[in-house]
Design an enzyme around this catalytic site. Sequence first.
Site, short mmCIF file in Angstrom:
data_model
loop_
_atom_site.label_atom_id
_atom_site.label_comp_id
_atom_site.label_asym_id
_atom_site.label_seq_id
_atom_site.Cartn_x
_atom_site.Cartn_y
_atom_site.Cartn_z
N GLY A 76 0.82 -1.21 0.00
CA GLY A 76 0.00 0.00 0.00
C GLY A 76 0.84 1.24 0.00
O GLY A 76 1.72 1.38 0.82
N THR A 77 0.60 2.15 -0.89
CA THR A 77 1.38 3.41 -0.95
C THR A 77 1.86 3.66 -2.37
O THR A 77 1.97 2.75 -3.19
CB THR A 77 2.67 3.29 -0.11
#
Lengths: 245, 235
Positions: free
Chosen positions: B14-15
């Site tokens: 995530g990111t």
Amino acid sequence: MNFMASKQPENSLLGPESDSQRTLYPYVTGTSVVALKYKDGILMAADMGGSYGSTLRYKSVERMKPIGKHSLLGASGEISDFQEILRYLDELILYDNMWDDGNSLGPKEVHNYLTRVMYNRRNKFNPLWNSLVLGGVKNGQKYLGTVSMIGVNFEDNHVATGFGNHLARPILRQEWHENLSFEDGVRLLEKCMRVLLYRDRSAVNKLQIAKITEDGVTISQPYSLKTYWEFSAFENPAQGAIGSW
Amino acid sequence: MDLEMNLNAPHSMGTTIIGVTYNGGVVLGADSRTSTGMYVANRASDKITQLTDNVYVCRSGSAADSQIVSDYVRYFLHQHTIQLGQSATSKVAANLIRLLSYNNKNMLETGLIVGGWDKYEGGKIYAIPLGGTLIEQPFAIGGSGSSYLYGFFDQAWKEGMTKDEAEQLVVKAVSLAIARDGASGGVVRTVIINSEGVTRNFYPGDKLQLWHEELEPQNSLLDLLNSSNSEPMNI
């Protein structure tokens, strides 16, 4: 906070991954290395790709490095493990130089060292996830060997790792001969690399060819190969059988 | 033998994180979403973390792992700076990150981008993905959102950009990734590092350009209805 569970089947006997050090899978990997002996020494080729699973993530990774005065190491497999091996070899060469006794480790010795390292790691179930090609010349003697992540090692007039075993070695078996000139050697390697480019999904069209002779190591600038797509059979392959491929 | 490719390799982290060099320094960028499964635990996180005055790191993957790694490296670099008698270089910072990432590769799940400026080498970007490979690059992208940016950077990246061009490129890229990656979102944060020092910037959603199928945000439907009286609610 991302909870990414790594994939172990329910019936696995391996135990939690965080126990003890054991590498279970590679992340950033290099593909085939191909090498052959020629008149003046060894020629080795590898592309500059660092794949991350199926993504061709890094395209300028140097997978061949000179070791000491007499050797050249090419690696496929996990790049971080290759970087660690280079550190081990750095130390080995440093100690060798510090003896200051006029002697220096040749390719056969470096290959032996690598074999021991790879095999002992394999025995501890914590392999360095690489297939290595070690070539060199010392006192006029040419040497070309390979070691895998499980410690299988041997020397030959031509070697390859990964896909190269299946695609390049048959070509080399047919067309290699003693005392190849530099030009013929390069052309033969390029023939192998082109086939790998066509048929290996993790191949990248940016490669280097390295040469090692009694005089030392030269690694070429990165370059790309032309590819051929103009077969008439390629133009309309489904003509005789619509819907086929 | 080694043809047994691991089927687990790159899972998404995530990111979206980015690091870009320009002529004079580096620009680091990131989104601000931290998720636990489907829930957004923090919508305004700061993923660009300081290691020294002149070196910062973009964190992706496990929040815990990336935090602990950067905490240890900040601690080591602090001691190193005292012993060295001058600022640490970005190369040293990157190598410390690599050591921790490589030697604990079985336990950690974090991909990091180190960016900094030092007087010896100027602006440098180092990527340290899963596994602990260290790779110096003119620009680097990471995190799950980066999947959507490979093509974008192939086309838009140029050597020798100015500071403003580089920052705009980073903001545009993070914004594009946020548009398509569910695990990225929130605001775009950037950090610019050069010989003059460090500048932090903050771009909330309404300061970013709109992409395909995105509409201008409104306060209320009522405003739309009132502004153009000739278009009452259509079926």
